[in-house]
Design a protein around this motif. Structure first.
Motif, short mmCIF file in Angstrom:
data_model
loop_
_atom_site.label_atom_id
_atom_site.label_comp_id
_atom_site.label_asym_id
_atom_site.label_seq_id
_atom_site.Cartn_x
_atom_site.Cartn_y
_atom_site.Cartn_z
N ASN A 1 0.95 -1.26 0.07
CA ASN A 1 -0.05 -0.08 -0.03
C ASN A 1 0.84 1.36 -0.17
OD1 ASN A 1 0.86 -0.55 2.44
ND2 ASN A 1 -0.90 -0.39 3.50
N THR A 2 0.09 2.47 -0.07
CA THR A 2 1.05 3.76 -0.17
C THR A 2 0.70 4.47 1.11
OG1 THR A 2 -0.89 5.01 -0.78
CG2 THR A 2 0.39 3.84 -2.61
N VAL A 3 1.34 5.75 1.07
CA VAL A 3 1.47 6.40 2.36
C VAL A 3 -0.02 6.77 2.80
CG1 VAL A 3 1.52 8.58 0.89
CG2 VAL A 3 2.55 8.76 3.36
N LEU A 4 -0.80 6.79 1.88
CA LEU A 4 -2.38 7.08 2.39
C LEU A 4 -2.80 6.19 3.35
CD1 LEU A 4 -3.91 7.97 -1.15
CD2 LEU A 4 -2.96 9.55 0.59
N SER A 5 -2.18 4.83 3.21
CA SER A 5 -2.82 3.95 4.18
C SER A 5 -2.37 4.16 5.51
CB SER A 5 -2.28 2.57 3.86
OG SER A 5 -2.56 2.17 2.51
N PHE A 6 -1.24 5.13 5.84
CA PHE A 6 -0.72 5.32 6.98
C PHE A 6 -1.47 6.76 7.60
CE2 PHE A 6 2.30 2.80 5.01
CZ PHE A 6 2.73 2.02 6.19
N LEU A 7 -2.25 7.46 6.86
CA LEU A 7 -2.62 8.83 7.18
C LEU A 7 -3.61 8.56 8.43
CD1 LEU A 7 -3.79 10.44 3.89
CD2 LEU A 7 -1.73 10.84 5.42
N SER A 8 -4.13 7.46 8.96
CA SER A 8 -4.88 7.29 10.12
C SER A 8 -4.00 7.80 11.25
CB SER A 8 -5.29 5.89 10.14
OG SER A 8 -4.10 4.90 10.13
N TYR A 9 -2.70 7.52 11.12
CA TYR A 9 -1.77 8.18 12.37
C TYR A 9 -1.88 9.34 12.43
CZ TYR A 9 0.38 3.45 12.34
OH TYR A 9 0.75 2.11 12.27
N ILE A 10 -2.29 10.27 11.53
CA ILE A 10 -2.78 11.52 11.70
C ILE A 10 -4.00 11.77 11.94
CG2 ILE A 10 -2.54 13.84 10.57
CD1 ILE A 10 -0.35 12.84 8.82
N SER A 11 -4.98 11.25 11.32
CA SER A 11 -6.33 11.44 11.59
C SER A 11 -7.09 10.44 10.43
CB SER A 11 -7.06 12.92 11.29
OG SER A 11 -8.29 12.84 11.40
#
Length: 787
Positions: free
Chosen positions: A669-679
Motif C-alpha cells: 500500500n501507499t502512504v495514504l494507508s498510514f494517514l490514520s496515524y494523523i487522522s
C-alpha cells in the motif's frame, strides 16, 4: 517538450540545500534524477574536511579564496565577485565554466529542450549575494538553445539565525541585496541593456543583461527563528525546489508567469510545502542492520562496552558447567560412532590432562583386532569388509568412508548450530587439539614399535625368518628329518610363528598408518577450518570494521537521521512501529529456519569438495567489478584475506539477503494507508496540510495569488479508493483550485503551493532588517549593483 533542470548552489547555504536535494532524490528513487544536474560554487570547502571534499559535497567546485580578496575583515561583495570574474577570464581553464559546461553537456545528451535553472543562495552571505547575478547570466547564456528559465531561490537571515550568529553586517547586506534584486526584477523596459563588465568584458560572455537575471525570484524566511537551519530552512528549501522539478509543475508555473507578468514592484514569489512521508528506505535500512545485529547475537552472543557499544568478548553460555553434557564434543558432534576414527579422536578429547600417559599406554597395548575394528567401523564401507582375519583387497573404501563421515558430521553441526551449546569455535579448537594429540600418539607408537623391533621390516626378524626357513628346509631334506619327523615339525613351527609375527606386525602397521593418514587429513582440515573461523569471528564481530560494528554504527546513524527527519516542520513521518518490529522478527525467524540450507550452500561448495588427497577447500563468493560488468570470485576462506575485506564481503552478502527478505514483507500500500496515524478523517488531514503549507515568508498583508499542487501516489487514485477523493475535495474547499500530480512514489503525499506577486514592502524581513537610521555610508561597502 522534454524538460530538464540544473540546480546550482552558491555559498555554504546553497551547497547545503543542493546536498539535501540530492539526498532526497536518492532516497525516493525519483524519476527526476536522470534529467537533473547538480552544481555548487563556494570560496571555501565544507567545514570538517581535511583537504578533500566529503562524499556528500562531491558536486561542489571550490574557488581559491586567497585570490582576489584581502584579509577577512576587508572582504566585500565586490572583492568576492572579483574572484569569480578572474576565474571566468581564464577561459578554458576556468573552474566555473568547466563545471557548468560539463553539466549542460550531460543534459544535452538527454535531448532536453526546456531547461529550468535553479540558483539557490542566501541574501546575507558574501558568496551567494556576490555571484548570483553573474552565475544566472552565465548559465542562461551557456544553455541558450534549451530555452532556459532561471529561478532564483534566496534564504533570508531569519532562516539560519538559530544556527549562526546573525550580525549587523549580515542584516545590512541582506537589506542591500533585496533592494538590488527588486531593482533588477521590477517592471521596467529593457531597451537599454545593463552592463555587467563595462570596463573589461569577459571573452565569450555577453557583456550586458538584456532581460531580468531571474525569470522568477522566490524569497524564503521559513517563519521560524528558533529552529536551526539544518532542521527547517535547508530541508524546506530543498523541497521547494524538488517539487518544481516535476515537469507538470514547471509547465504550470511557466504558463502562470506568462499570463501574470510582473506588475510594478510586486516581483517576488514565495512558496509553502508540507509532505506526509512513510520513510520506507530509512525503515528498510534500519530493519536490515537490526536483523544483522540480532542474528549475529543469536549465533555469537557478545558482551559489549556499555559506553561505546563495541563488542569485547563472547558470552559463555550458562549451560557450560562441568556436570553438564553441553560443551562436550560427543554431545556437539552427533553420531560420531559412524566413524571409528572420529569416535576415537572424540574419546581422546575427553581424557583429562593428567591421564594422558595412561591414554598413550592404552593405545600402545591395543591389539590388532581392536585397531581393525576402528578402521572397519566406517558407515558406507560395509561392502569392503574382509572375511575372517584376512586384510581387505583395498583400504581405499574405508579411507573415503571415514573422510566423508567426518565432513558430513562437521557440516551437519555447522549448519544446525545450537546457541545453548555455545559457539562452534570452542568445539573446533577442542576437536583440533584432540586430533593433534591423537596423531602425535599414533606417530609415537609407530616409532616405539620400530625401536622395539615390532615392525615387519625389522632386519633381526627378517634374518630370524630366513634362518628358520633354511633350518626347516634342511631338516626336511635330511636323513634325520625323515627318521625323526618331530625335528622337522619343530623347525616348521618355529618358522611359521616367526612368519605370523611378521604378518601381524605388517597388518598392524598398515592399519595404524592408514588410521594415522586419515586422522592427519582430518587434523589438516580442522587447522584450516579453525583458522577460517577465527578470521570469520574477527570479520563478523571484533574487528573495528566488522559486520557487527558497521551495523551498530549504521543503525545508530539511521536512528539519529530519523529523529532529525521527525523534527523537520515542513514534513511529517508516519511509521507503524509495531509492524516494523513484527517485520524484523518475522524475517529473523524465517532466516533462522532457512539458515542450515544457506550455510550448506556455501560450505557444500567448499568443505564437502575437500578431497582426501589434498584436503583443500574454498568458499567462493561472486563480486562485481566496479569498472566492468563482469564478476569475479573471492575465496572467503582464504587465510590471507584480511578481516576487513572479509567483513566487507560478508556485510554485502548479509545486507543483500536481508534486504531481499524484508522487501517480501514490505506492504504494497501507499502512504495514504498510514494517514490514520494523523487522522482517520480526510477533512482534518486537509486542514492540517493547508495550515502547514502556508507561505514560507512572513508578509504584512495576506498573499492571494497562488498555484497549488497535490502530489499523490498514482496507485491510490482509482475511484474505489475513497480517501484520496475525499482529501482532494476537502483541500479544494479550503484552498481553492488544486492541480493533481500523480507520482510513482508510493511513500509521499505532499501539498506544494507557490505564491506570486509579492512586493518588497510587504515582507516582514525587510521591515525588521532595515537599518535605522538609514546611513548611506554604512550601506555603501555592501552595494554591488547600482541599477
Amino acid at each position: 517538450m522534454k524538460r530538464g533542470a540544473l540546480v546550482i548552489g552558491l555559498g555554504g547555504s546553497g551547497a547545503k540545500v543542493v546536498a539535501r536535494l540530492r539526498q532526497k532524490l536518492a532516497l525516493t528513487s525519483s524519476p527526476f534524477e536522470s534529467r537533473v544536474q547538480f552544481l555548487a560554487f563556494d570560496r571555501h570547502q565544507p567545514t570538517g574536511t581535511t583537504g578533500r571534499l566529503p562524499q556528500t559535497h562531491a558536486f561542489l567546485t571550490h574557488l581559491n579564496a586567497s585570490r582576489g580578496e584581502s584579509a577577512q575583515a576587508q572582504q566585500t561583495r565586490s572583492s568576492v565577485r572579483t574572484l569569480l570574474v578572474e576565474d571566468l577570464r581564464q577561459g578554458e581553464s576556468s573552474q566555473v565554466l568547466r563545471s557548468l559546461g560539463e553539466a549542460i553537456e550531460v543534459l544535452r545528451q538527454f535531448d532536453i529542450n526546456r531547461l529550468d535553472i535553479f540558483l539557490v543562495a542566501s541574501t546575507f552571505g558574501l558568496t551567494g549575494s556576490a555571484w548570483a547575478v553573474d552565475i544566472a547570466h552565465l548559465a542562461r547564456h551557456l544553455a541558450a538553445e534549451m530555452k532556459p528559465r532561471v529561478i532564483g531561490v534566496f534564504l533570508t537571515p531569519e532562516t539560519l539565525q538559530a544556527s549562526i550568529p546573525v550580525t549587523r553586517e549580515h542584516r545590512l547586506r541582506h537589506f542591500v541585496v533585496l533592494k538590488e534584486l527588486e531593482a533588477f526584477q521590477r517592471e521596467r523596459p529593457w531597451k537599454q541593456p545593463y552592463p555587467l563588465y563595462p570596463s573589461s568584458p569577459v571573452e565569450g560572455l555577453p557583456p550586458a543583461l538584456h532581460q531580468r537575471p531571474f525569470d522568477t525570484l522566490q524569497i524564503l524566511d521559513c517563519n521560524a527563528r528558533e529552529i536551526p537551519g539544518d532542521t527547517h530552512a535547508i530541508p524546506a528549501t530543498a523541497d521547494v525546489i524538488y517539487y518544481q522539478l516535476d515537469a507538470q509543475v514547471s509547465a504550470v508555473l511557466e504558463e502562470a508567469a506568462q499570463y501574470s507578468p510582473i506588475q510594478g514592484n510586486a516581483c517576488f514569489d514565495t512558496a509553502g510545502v508540507y509532505s506526509v512521508i512513510h520513510p520506507s528506505q530509512y525503515l528498510l535500512n534500519q530493519a536490515r542492520y537490526q536483523l544483522i545485529l540480532e542474528v549475529l547475537q543469536t549465533f555469537f552472543p557478545v558482551e559489549t562496552d556499555p559506553l561505546s557499544g563495541v563488542p569485547t568478548h563472547l558470552v559463555e553460555p550458562l549451560a557450560l558447567r562441568p556436570d553438564s553434557p553441553y560443551g562436550k564434543l560427543n554431545e556437539w558432534l552427533k553420531d560420531v560412532h559412524r566413524s571409528g576414527i572420529l569416535q576415537d579422536i572424540v574419546q581422546a578429547a575427553e581424557v583429562p590432562a593428567h591421564q594422558q600417559g595412561a591414554q598413550h599406554e592404552r593405545l600402545n597395548t591395543r591389539g590388532l583386532t581392536a585397531w581393525k575394528m576402528i578402521l572397519y567401523q566406517a558407515e558406507g564401507a560395509e561392502h569392503a569388509l574382509p572375511s575372517g582375519t584376512e586384510m581387505p583387497e583395498s583400504l581405499q573404501p574405508f579411507r573415503e568412508a571415514h573422510w566423508n563421515i567426518f565432513l558430513r558430521t562437521l557440516l551437519e553441526r555447522l549448519t544446525t548450530p545450537d546457541p545453548k551449546m555455545g559457539t562452534p569455535g570452542q568445539y573446533l579448537e577442542r576437536l583440533l587439539e584432540a586430533s593433534r594429540r591423537y596423531t602425535a600418539d599414533l606417530k609415537e607408537i609407530l616409532n616405539l614399535w620400530e625401536k622395539q623391533g615390532e615392525n615387519a621390516e625389522n632386519e633381526t626378524l627378517r634374518e630370524q625368518i630366513r634362518e628358520a626357513q633354511q633350518q626347516w628346509e634342511a631338516r626336511r631334506r635330511s636323513f634325520t628329518g625323515r627318521l625323526i619327523p618331530g625335528h622337522v615339525q619343530d623347525a616348521e613351527r618355529q618358522f611359521l610363528e616367526l612368519k605370523q609375527r611378521q604378518v601381524f606386525y605388517h597388518q598392524r602397521e598398515v592399519v595404524v598408518k592408514t588410521i594415522l593418514e586419515i586422522a592427519e587429513k582430518m587434523r589438516e582440515l580442522l587447522e584450516k577450518l579453525n583458522g577460517f573461523y577465527q578470521n570469520l569471528l574477527q570479520a563478523l564481530i571484533f574487528h573495528p570494521d566488522s559486520v557487527f560494528n558497521i551495523a551498530r554504527m549504521e543503525l545508530s546513524g539511521l536512528k539519529r537521521e530519523l529523529e532529525k527527519e521527525k523534527r523537520i516542520p515542513s514534513q511529517e513521518l508516519v511509521i507503524d512501529e509495531h509492524f516494523e518490529r513484527h517485520r524484523v522478527q518475522t524475517v529473523k525467524q524465517a532466516f533462522l529456519e532457512e539458515f542450515p540450507a544457506l550455510i550448506e550452500h556455501f560450505l557444500h561448495s567448499g568443505v564437502l569438495r575437500a578431497e582426501l588427497d589434498n584436503g583443500e577447500f574454498s568458499i567462493p563468493y561472486p563480486i562485481e567489478r566496479s569498472s566492468e560488468s563482469e564478476t569475479e570470485e573471492v575465496d572467503l576462506s582464504d587465510p590471507h584475506l584480511p578481516p576487513q575485506a572479509l567483513a566487507s564481503h560478508l556485510n554485502r552478502m548479509l545486507g543483500e539477503t536481508f534486504a531481499t527478505w524484508l522487501l517480501r514483507e514490505q506492504p504494497g500500500n501507499t502512504v495514504l494507508s498510514f494517514l490514520s496515524y494523523i487522522s482517520s478523517r480526510a477533512d482534518q488531514v486537509a486542514q492540517r496540510m493547508a495550515q502547514k503549507s502556508e507561505p514560507l515568508l512572513r508578509t504584512i498583508s495576506p498573499v492571494q495569488n497562488l498555484r497549488s499542487f497535490l502530489f499523490m501516489p498514482a496507485s491510490s487514485i482509482p475511484l474505489e479508493s475513497p480517501y484520496p477523493l475525499s482529501l482532494r475535495g476537502e483541500l479544494r474547499e479550503q484552498i481553492g483550485d488544486i492541480y493533481l500530480i500523480q507520482t510513482e512514489n508510493p511513500d509521499e503525499l505532499a501539498l506544494f503551493r507557490v505564491y506570486h506577486g509579492i512586493a518588497l514592502d510587504q515582507m516582514w524581513t525587510l521591515e525588521e532588517n532595515e537599518p535605522r537610521p538609514l546611513n548611506p555610508a554604512e550601506l555603501k561597502p555592501h552595494i554591488l549593483w547600482i541599477v
